[in-house]
Write a protein that holds these residues in place. Structure first.
Motif, PDB file in Angstrom:
ATOM      1  N   PRO A   1      39.621  34.884  44.875  1.00  0.00           N
ATOM      2  CA  PRO A   1      41.073  34.836  45.114  1.00  0.00           C
ATOM      3  C   PRO A   1      41.882  34.640  43.839  1.00  0.00           C
ATOM      4  O   PRO A   1      43.032  35.083  43.748  1.00  0.00           O
ATOM      5  CB  PRO A   1      41.238  33.648  46.061  1.00  0.00           C
ATOM      6  CG  PRO A   1      40.016  32.807  45.851  1.00  0.00           C
ATOM      7  CD  PRO A   1      38.921  33.756  45.516  1.00  0.00           C
ATOM      8  N   VAL A   2      41.289  33.992  42.864  1.00  0.00           N
ATOM      9  CA  VAL A   2      41.994  33.785  41.599  1.00  0.00           C
ATOM     10  C   VAL A   2      42.324  35.124  40.957  1.00  0.00           C
ATOM     11  O   VAL A   2      43.433  35.356  40.458  1.00  0.00           O
ATOM     12  CB  VAL A   2      41.160  32.909  40.638  1.00  0.00           C
ATOM     13  CG1 VAL A   2      41.783  32.887  39.248  1.00  0.00           C
ATOM     14  CG2 VAL A   2      41.050  31.498  41.187  1.00  0.00           C
TER      15      VAL A   2
ATOM     16  N   GLU B   1      45.024  37.025  42.995  1.00  0.00           N
ATOM     17  CA  GLU B   1      46.334  36.404  42.787  1.00  0.00           C
ATOM     18  C   GLU B   1      46.905  36.794  41.424  1.00  0.00           C
ATOM     19  O   GLU B   1      48.085  37.100  41.284  1.00  0.00           O
ATOM     20  CB  GLU B   1      46.204  34.874  42.886  1.00  0.00           C
ATOM     21  CG  GLU B   1      45.987  34.353  44.283  1.00  0.00           C
ATOM     22  CD  GLU B   1      47.225  34.467  45.165  1.00  0.00           C
ATOM     23  OE1 GLU B   1      48.338  34.613  44.614  1.00  0.00           O
ATOM     24  OE2 GLU B   1      47.071  34.423  46.396  1.00  0.00           O
TER      25      GLU B   1
ATOM     26  N   ARG C   1      44.896  42.651  52.404  1.00  0.00           N
ATOM     27  CA  ARG C   1      45.116  41.693  51.321  1.00  0.00           C
ATOM     28  C   ARG C   1      45.647  42.387  50.075  1.00  0.00           C
ATOM     29  O   ARG C   1      46.529  41.879  49.383  1.00  0.00           O
ATOM     30  CB  ARG C   1      43.800  40.968  51.001  1.00  0.00           C
ATOM     31  CG  ARG C   1      43.575  39.712  51.805  1.00  0.00           C
ATOM     32  CD  ARG C   1      42.587  38.803  51.118  1.00  0.00           C
ATOM     33  NE  ARG C   1      41.333  39.484  50.790  1.00  0.00           N
ATOM     34  CZ  ARG C   1      40.508  39.087  49.838  1.00  0.00           C
ATOM     35  NH1 ARG C   1      40.794  38.042  49.110  1.00  0.00           N
ATOM     36  NH2 ARG C   1      39.377  39.743  49.609  1.00  0.00           N
TER      37      ARG C   1
ATOM     38  N   GLY D   1      47.977  40.372  41.433  1.00  0.00           N
ATOM     39  CA  GLY D   1      49.202  40.527  42.220  1.00  0.00           C
ATOM     40  C   GLY D   1      50.448  40.022  41.517  1.00  0.00           C
ATOM     41  O   GLY D   1      51.555  40.388  41.885  1.00  0.00           O
ATOM     42  N   ALA D   2      50.255  39.197  40.502  1.00  0.00           N
ATOM     43  CA  ALA D   2      51.416  38.666  39.770  1.00  0.00           C
ATOM     44  C   ALA D   2      51.886  39.594  38.665  1.00  0.00           C
ATOM     45  O   ALA D   2      52.918  39.346  38.051  1.00  0.00           O
ATOM     46  CB  ALA D   2      51.070  37.297  39.176  1.00  0.00           C
TER      47      ALA D   2
ATOM     48  N   LYS E   1      43.175  30.299  32.700  1.00  0.00           N
ATOM     49  CA  LYS E   1      44.426  30.854  33.218  1.00  0.00           C
ATOM     50  C   LYS E   1      45.331  31.438  32.118  1.00  0.00           C
ATOM     51  O   LYS E   1      45.888  32.530  32.301  1.00  0.00           O
ATOM     52  CB  LYS E   1      45.199  29.787  33.998  1.00  0.00           C
ATOM     53  CG  LYS E   1      46.559  30.255  34.500  1.00  0.00           C
ATOM     54  CD  LYS E   1      47.227  29.223  35.363  1.00  0.00           C
ATOM     55  CE  LYS E   1      48.669  29.589  35.689  1.00  0.00           C
ATOM     56  NZ  LYS E   1      48.844  30.931  36.232  1.00  0.00           N
TER      57      LYS E   1
ATOM     58  N   HIS F   1      49.167  41.787  48.054  1.00  0.00           N
ATOM     59  CA  HIS F   1      49.224  41.416  46.638  1.00  0.00           C
ATOM     60  C   HIS F   1      49.941  42.448  45.775  1.00  0.00           C
ATOM     61  O   HIS F   1      49.960  42.295  44.549  1.00  0.00           O
ATOM     62  CB  HIS F   1      47.804  41.190  46.113  1.00  0.00           C
ATOM     63  CG  HIS F   1      47.217  39.874  46.523  1.00  0.00           C
ATOM     64  ND1 HIS F   1      47.753  38.662  46.140  1.00  0.00           N
ATOM     65  CD2 HIS F   1      46.140  39.568  47.313  1.00  0.00           C
ATOM     66  CE1 HIS F   1      47.039  37.682  46.647  1.00  0.00           C
ATOM     67  NE2 HIS F   1      46.058  38.199  47.373  1.00  0.00           N
TER      68      HIS F   1
END
Length: 997
Positions: free
Chosen positions: A41-42, A45, A13, A48-49, A83, A17
């Protein structure tokens, strides 16, 4: 401890990412600081961005470690739940190790990312001033500055702002920082603040609202006395405040530095006073400022201190800025500055330079600023200090093609984005693209390149840099073609008035004629016109870089008219990189080379690098074979000599083109070694060519009068510069004619034949022609003009044995066979060896006689009204001084030093130095003077098309000579001073070595 299966799944994973070190990432995720969110997972993610997930995760853990216990949970919960904060915080941590360090030192500063700034998300100076308001000392100012920078970077990496908006925010933050620094300085010295008004004028990127993350902030300080205070007290007080402001921003503290404040754009640079009054600034700009200083003022903007005084300053200098394009050599000066910047980049870094290298940011900025200065006089809409705003205005006004402007805008934004991301990582001032793969990966990902970030980054970078290189070359010139050729209906096009303005700025004296030439070359829908429209933007730039752009364009039209229907001509210029530039240089460098080319336009092929091209001289052997073959095929002597002169014309063009191209490529003066090498190549090439021409002429005359065999052996001995392999383009051919009757041929018959050959050769070579003349001068023969033109070898021997004078022996130092019977030539050289290199050297009487003759020549032969110090042949330190000094050494020591037995001046000088007959310093001084004087003579012939021994008096011709010698437009005074200085040093050596002073 993590189970193996779970570890494998997490490992995969993490790779998916974007983590490059999953093992280290797993350890960090298992840390106590991330307890409870490890598998969220948030979080993965969001990491990974980012540009660098590994860096972001490490930064997050460090930030959590720095939080007091209760605050740590609050931060973590907020990151997971909100976010906007998550994207901003992790985005910064993944792009900037420096800002991660700041957050670790100041763990509550993350809170500035919780709320959005004002509704438009783009804070201005006032918002930043509020952010810096509590900073009462330099350390606190640095902390507050980084806190504000954190919010700018967060908006940037999240895409909330684009490149221009980010750059503008950085400039606004710099403005607020300068104001805060001045407030601190004023509080520290209230007595100084009470005496003066001080205005801080932002320049460069800060003034243009387009600042980098890390950049010098360029400023100019203007100071005035407050009412009732003497200027003598006010200006020093203002200077102390300005210096303190600079230290507050520039000095390194425990919190690092902010950025250097650079005031070197002020009048006189670092040598000038730090603060001047408004009237002092104006006096300087009106009398002394250079073109680049007005270009810099395009971005001037008052930002701190007394803003009313700053506004007065801008109002006063603004008219001067928009008159800059009227200055002589405006474009040449701007282009020269650009080239100088590129030349100063280390060779190893040129390909990685985002800002200064070819196709870099500076190319865009320079092109836009030149166009602004040319057309902004009449069009106020162009007067923006911001590059992209100015580019948009230029496109809207028809000064730049819309498609070109869009491409340039895209390229500039991409390159600035790269620059921002590179600097943001460590907050260091750099414009170099890093070579490390991980660094390039982070930059690529930060720009949204995710499939293969490194490959995509390099591909996009090179593509945009290529666009900039191409458009930088044509941006200034392409609209001129559209205006002249009247193509592309519907495209906003340069008006005739604007086209003339641009041509005048480029140095064209007759812009109307230039537009007519462009129309004739580029109008129409033919393939020929289409290729011309591709070539001309670049050619116009090269013509503008010369001393006579009008002549360059006119000559190009003439050559194109002559060769336009020849299929290879335009293809050569389009496809062979060197050919078009070489042609432009040759056509705009003077009269000689274009005149030669107009007589034989097909010689353009020599300028390419394909088969049959190349400017390297061919050498004596091949030239003589061609001249002899051409003469041998001719039906009569006249045609034979015409054929030999045709070979000379073509090869003289080859040599002249080589000389021009070799001299023209730089604004800096060529290295002395390069100058000398070029002089040697040209001298040898012209001498070989003259020898081959005489050989062909001799063959043609003998064939016409006697068939294959002349009744007497016949040879031609080169003398003077001809024998020394040092001929210039306009030099006469000094020669001696020697013959020897063949066995069984009566001497009278042989002598008649030899005299007829000489007379016929001289007659045929003097037939009027458009070619440069080749004059045979035999005045160095025994008895001079009153002696016979040709003698037998025995007659020479008898004369030299009984009557030879010391000047004749000196002249024979340069005697060398150049054409005709080789064996007879060798025997003549053997005959004269004891004369030119006398055993035991010269007696004192002979030395005194040589000195007397030299002094007499100096007093009698210098043309009346000539400035002796600028006469390259007879003036002090000129060719005659150096050559007579070298020849005296040869005659005194040649019998003992074999190296001195050469006809070449520079070879003899080097041999004398090697033998210890003069010092290395003296030898270098004489060599430099001889090379420079020779180059000046060659330049005069190239520029004027006729020989001359002194500098031209016509301004444009003088500028062309300067350009050949490596001096840019407007620097002919420097050239003349350098010549005088070089000649003066040489004359001092001559006084000692030749005259024994």
């Amino acid at each position: 401890m993590t189970a193996p299966g779970r570890r494998s799944s997490t490992f995969t994973r993490l790779l998916r990412h974007g983590f490059t070190d999953p093992s280290a990432a797993e350890r960090l995720l298992d840390s106590v600081e991330l307890a409870g969110v490890r598998d969220d997972p948030v979080l993965l993610e969001a990491l990974g961005a980012t540009a660098d997930p590994d860096l972001a995760l490490l930064g997050l853990v460090r930030l959590l470690e720095a939080q007091p216990g209760p605050d740590r949970r609050e931060l973590l919960d907020t990151v997971i739940a909100a976010k906007p904060l998550r994207d901003r915080l992790l985005g910064v941590l993944g792009a900037s190790a420096a800002l991660a360090d700041h957050l670790t030192r100041h763990p509550r500063d993350w809170e500035v990312l919780v709320t959005y700034e004002p509704s438009d998300l783009h804070p201005g100076v006032l918002e930043f001033e509020r952010g810096l308001a509590d900073a009462a000392d330099p350390v606190a100012l640095r902390v507050a500055y980084r806190r504000c920078l954190l919010s700018i970077a967060a908006r940037d990496v999240c895409g909330t702002t684009d490149v221009p908006q980010t750059a503008a925010e950085l400039a606004d933050l710099a403005t607020a920082t300068l104001r805060a620094a001045l407030a601190i300085a004023s509080a520290a010295a209230p007595e100084d603040a009470a005496l003066c008004r001080l205005a801080v004028i932002a320049m460069g990127k800060c003034g243009g609202h387009e600042l980098n993350y890390v950049s010098d902030v360029d400023v100019i300080f203007v100071g005035e006395a407050v009412e009732g205070v003497d200027e003598a007290k006010a200006v020093p007080a203002a200077t102390r405040l300005a210096a303190h402001l600079m230290r507050i921003c520039s000095e390194t503290t425990v919190e690092g530095s902010i950025w250097p404040v650079d005031a070197n754009l002020r009048p006189e640079g670092r040598n000038g006073p730090l603060v001047r009054t408004l009237s002092s600034h104006l006096a300087y700009y009106q009398r002394w400022a250079k073109t680049w200083e007005f270009q810099a003022l395009l971005k001037a903007r008052p930002v701190a201190g007394d803003l009313d005084l700053g506004a007065e300053y801008i109002a006063a200098v603004d008219p001067l800025v928009w008159q800059a394009a009227e200055r002589e050599n405006f474009v040449a000066d701007v282009q020269k500055m650009r080239r100088r910047v590129v030349e100063n980049i280390p060779v190893a870094e040129v390909d990685r330079e985002l800002k200064l290298g070819p196709g870099g940011l500076r190319d865009v900025e320079f092109a836009v600023q030149m166009l602004q200065l040319v057309h902004g006089r009449a069009d106020p809409t162009l007067r923006s200090g911001t590059t992209l705003d100015a580019l948009q205005a230029l496109a809207a006004g028809g000064y730049v093609g819309r498609a070109d402007a869009v491409q340039l805008d895209d390229a500039y934004r991409f390159l600035r984005s790269m620059e921002h991301r590179i600097q943001l990582y460590r907050l260091r001032r750099t414009h170099l693209v890093p070579e490390d793969h991980a660094d390039q990966r982070r930059i690529g990902r930060s720009l949204g390149l995710r499939v293969d970030p490194v490959a995509e980054l390099n591909r996009e970078w090179r593509r945009h840099a290529g666009v900039v290189r191409r458009l930088h070359e044509k941006l200034f010139y392409r609209p001129l073609l559209d205006a002249a050729a009247q193509l592309a209906p519907g495209e906003v096009r340069l008006s005739p008035k604007a086209a003339r303005e641009r041509l005048v700025a480029l140095g064209y004296v007759d812009p109307a004629a230039a537009l007519r030439h462009l129309e004739a070359l580029a109008s129409g829908v033919t393939r020929k016109a289409a290729i011309q429209r591709t070539l001309l933007p670049v050619l116009l730039g090269w013509f503008a870089d010369s001393a006579d752009p009008d002549a360059g364009l006119l000559n190009f039209r003439k050559v194109s008219d002559a060769l336009g229907k020849t299929p290879w001509y335009l293809r050569l210029l389009r496809d062979e990189g060197a050919a078009a530039e070489n042609l432009a240089r040759v056509l705009s460098a003077g009269r000689l080379a274009p005149d030669l080319l107009m007589r034989a336009p097909e010689a353009v092929a020599l300028l390419g690098d394909g088969p049959g091209g190349g400017l390297r001289p061919r050498g004596r052997g091949p030239l003589e074979q061609e001249a002899l073959a051409a003469a041998g095929r001719a039906e009569n002597a006249e045609q034979g000599v015409t054929a030999a002169r045709g070979v000379r014309r073509r090869e003289l063009f080859r040599t002249a083109a080589l000389d021009i191209v070799g001299s023209y490529g730089t604004d800096a003066r060529p290295a002395e070694a390069d100058q000398g090498a070029l002089v040697d190549v040209v001298g040898a090439a012209v001498s070989d060519l003259t020898g081959a021409t005489l050989a062909g002429t001799l063959r043609a005359v003998v064939r016409a009068g006697w068939g294959d065999t002349l009744p007497t052996r016949f040879t031609i001995i080169g003398m003077g510069r001809f024998g020394g392999h040092e001929l210039g383009y306009g030099s006469d051919a000094d020669v001696l004619f020697v013959h020897e009757p063949r066995e069984g041929v009566p001497e009278r018959e042989a002598s008649d034949a030899a005299n007829r050959v000489v007379s016929e050769m001289r007659r045929l070579l003097q037939v009027p022609s458009a070619d440069p003349p080749l004059l045979i001068d035999a005045d160095l023969r025994p008895e001079g003009k009153s002696g016979p033109l040709v003698r037998t070898l025995n007659s020479y021997a008898a004369y030299y044995r009984r009557w030879s004078l010391v000047w004749e022996a000196q002249a024979l130092l340069r005697a060398e066979p150049v054409a005709g019977d080789e064996d007879l030539g060798r025997r003549f050289v053997d005959l004269i060896a004891p004369l030119r290199y006398p055993a035991e050297g010269l007696g004192e009487d002979a030395v005194r006689e040589i000195r007397r003759l030299k002094a007499r020549m100096e007093s009698e032969r210098l043309p009346r009204g000539t400035d002796p110090k600028l006469h390259t042949k007879l003036g002090p330190g000129g060719l005659s001084d150096v050559e007579w000094t070298v020849q005296l050494i040869q005659m005194r020591h040649g019998w003992a030093e074999p190296g001195l037995r050469t006809t070449r001046t520079r070879e003899a000088l080097a041999a004398a130095r090697a033998a210890g007959l003069l010092s290395t310093e003296d030898a270098e001084t004489l060599d430099e003077a001889w090379v420079l004087a020779t180059r000046v003579r060659n330049a005069v012939m190239l520029v004027r098309g006729r020989a001359g021994d002194t500098f031209p008096t016509d301004g444009r011709e003088l500028a062309a000579v300067g350009r050949y010698l490596g001096y840019g437009s407007g620097h002919v005074g420097d050239m003349l001073d350098a010549y005088r200085r070089t000649a003066r040093r040489a004359r001092t050596v001559v006084e000692e070595l030749f005259y024994g002073a």
